[in-house]
Write an enzyme that holds these catalytic residues in place. Structure first.
Site, PDB file in Angstrom:
ATOM      1  N   VAL A 185       0.802  -1.229   0.000  1.00 47.02           N
ATOM      2  CA  VAL A 185       0.000   0.000   0.000  1.00 47.02           C
ATOM      3  C   VAL A 185       0.838   1.284   0.000  1.00 47.02           C
ATOM      4  CG1 VAL A 185      -2.010  -1.088   1.037  1.00 47.02           C
ATOM      5  CG2 VAL A 185      -0.284  -0.060   2.518  1.00 47.02           C
ATOM      6  N   LYS A 186       2.122   1.176  -0.218  1.00 42.15           N
ATOM      7  CA  LYS A 186       2.948   2.380  -0.213  1.00 42.15           C
ATOM      8  C   LYS A 186       2.973   3.040  -1.610  1.00 42.15           C
ATOM      9  CE  LYS A 186       4.323   2.294   4.126  1.00 42.15           C
ATOM     10  NZ  LYS A 186       3.629   1.267   4.920  1.00 42.15           N
TER      11      LYS A 186
END
Ligand code: PLP
Length: 405
Positions: A185-186
């Protein structure tokens, strides 16, 4: 916010190079790999893109923090000053080295309040670890001068702020070492992965060996490598590095979309005079993965969050004050020192102290804060629609309160 939203043929192509050669490991197998060295290439790309002298890839951002601390010589009994608002990984990494996490208040930068840092310094303090939360940065000049004054190390947890800058320098490259996470999710992803960046050759050489059981990587025969010190296995695989290699080339594209969408959303929310925004020490350096905003009181913020939930528009927005993973208030496992194994006395005592420590200054900030994550997929129409719905919900709550008061 996350690079996974724009999965493309570029990632598939880099992955297929690895899949076709079948060499999934970053070290060795020179003959079989058809010239593909994805981890090495990604490290070079990271150095170039972010302006770091050295980069060591590894299996996660958590491993990156642990490795950076080990390479900086942080260990048993050392105190690491970090913010009360972060992801649990930050203190997990501190504990893994035998050091003691000392949590201090955040201010409206959503990370370390320099005065709170000063007040927490003891004879055992070894390192200050700002966490550049939600895409934006700490007051680095203030923290750097505290480090200089007290001869402390500065380690940046930049896991959430890939592509952010402070006075022209990439976040993560300003301190003695800095880390990114490339988890799913970065801002850019490897699936799982992370990196230690540093301008110190010594910290780099130590990080390189530490992530691979202490291998000095000096020869061509892994079996004949020497092990000057103990290490672990925090290696990244070629498959993961391949994904990151495609993503780093697209990072500027991701950041441009984030900036555009964050600006559009902010323009709409700015029309409400009771809303204020997170303090950004260098506004041009915000990576714009989130828009973080405040209402004047905890009660109003809770009412706005409840109204947004009710209307089904809270998805993608985070009220950290009630969140299990990002704020001291819900970290009971930490405050009770609930580990699977015995801790050193100093660590245990340090954790138990957190249960009674006064975090009211942090509460006063975090109880009024909502962060809305910025999607790479929104069309202009969608940002506008989302912003207007949020504004309407917030105005409704503010109007109710005016009637009551
Ligand atoms: C994601 C994150 C980490 C840890 O990264 P992983 O790759 O998930 O281990 C550390 N610190 C912060 C602030 C993060 O957001």
């Amino acid at each position: 916010m996350p690079g996974f939203e724009l999965w493309s043929d570029a990632e598939r192509k880099e992955l297929m190079d690895v899949v076709e050669s079948g060499v999934l490991m970053r070290y060795g197998f020179d003959g079989a790999r058809n010239g593909h060295w994805k981890a090495k290439e990604l490290e070079e790309a990271i150095c170039k893109h972010f302006g770091s002298k050295h980069a060591q890839l590894l299996s996660s951002g958590t491993a990156a923090l642990t490795t950076a601390m080990a390479a900086l010589g942080i260990g048993a009994g050392d105190e690491v000053i970090m913010p009360s608002f972060t992801f649990v990984a930050s203190f997990e990494a501190v504990l893994s080295t035998g050091a003691v996490p000392v949590l201090v208040d955040v201010d409206e930068t959503l990370t370390l309040n320099p005065d709170a840092v000063r007040a927490a310094i003891t004879g055992k303090t070894k390192c200050i670890m700002p966490v550049h939360m939600c895409g934006s940065m700490a007051d680095m000049d203030a923290l750097k001068s505290i480090c200089k004054e007290h001869n402390l190390l500065l380690l940046e947890d930049a896991c959430q702020s890939i592509g952010g800058t402070y006075k022209g320098k990439a976040l993560g490259t300003i301190g003695d070492a800095g880390t990114f996470s490339f988890d799913y999710v970065k801002t850019m992803t490897c699936g799982e992965g992370g990196v230690v960046m540093t301008n110190s050759e010594e910290v780099y050489i130590k990080s390189d060996a530490f992530t691979d059981h202490g291998h000095d990587h000096k020869g061509v025969d892994r079996g004949a490598d020497l092990h000057p010190f103990l290490g672990y296995n925090f290696r990244i695989s070629e498959l993961h590095a391949a994904v990151g290699l495609a993503q780093v080339k697209r990072l500027d594209e991701f950041l441009a979309i984030q900036k555009k969408n964050q600006t559009a959303l902010k323009d709409i929310l700015s029309t409400i005079p009771q809303i204020s925004f997170r303090k950004v020490p260098d506004p041009t350096g915000d990576s714009c993965t989130f828009l973080s905003w405040f209402l004047p009181t905890e009660a109003l913020t809770k009412a706005a969050v409840a109204e947004m939930k009710e209307q089904g528009i809270m998805a993608g927005s985070f009220y950290w004050f009630d969140n299990n993973w990002h704020y001291i208030r819900k970290w009971d496992h930490l405050k009770k020192a609930s580990t699977l194994y015995p801790l050193f006395d100093a660590q245990r005592e340090g954790l138990l102290r957190l249960a009674t420590q006064d975090f009211s200054a942090s509460d006063a900030v975090m109880s009024r804060c909502v962060s809305t994550s910025i999607s790479l997929l929104w069309t202009e129409q969608q940002v506008k629609g989302k912003g207007e719905k949020m504004a309407a919900a917030i105005k409704k709550v503010l109007a109710c309160q005016e009637v009551l008061s």
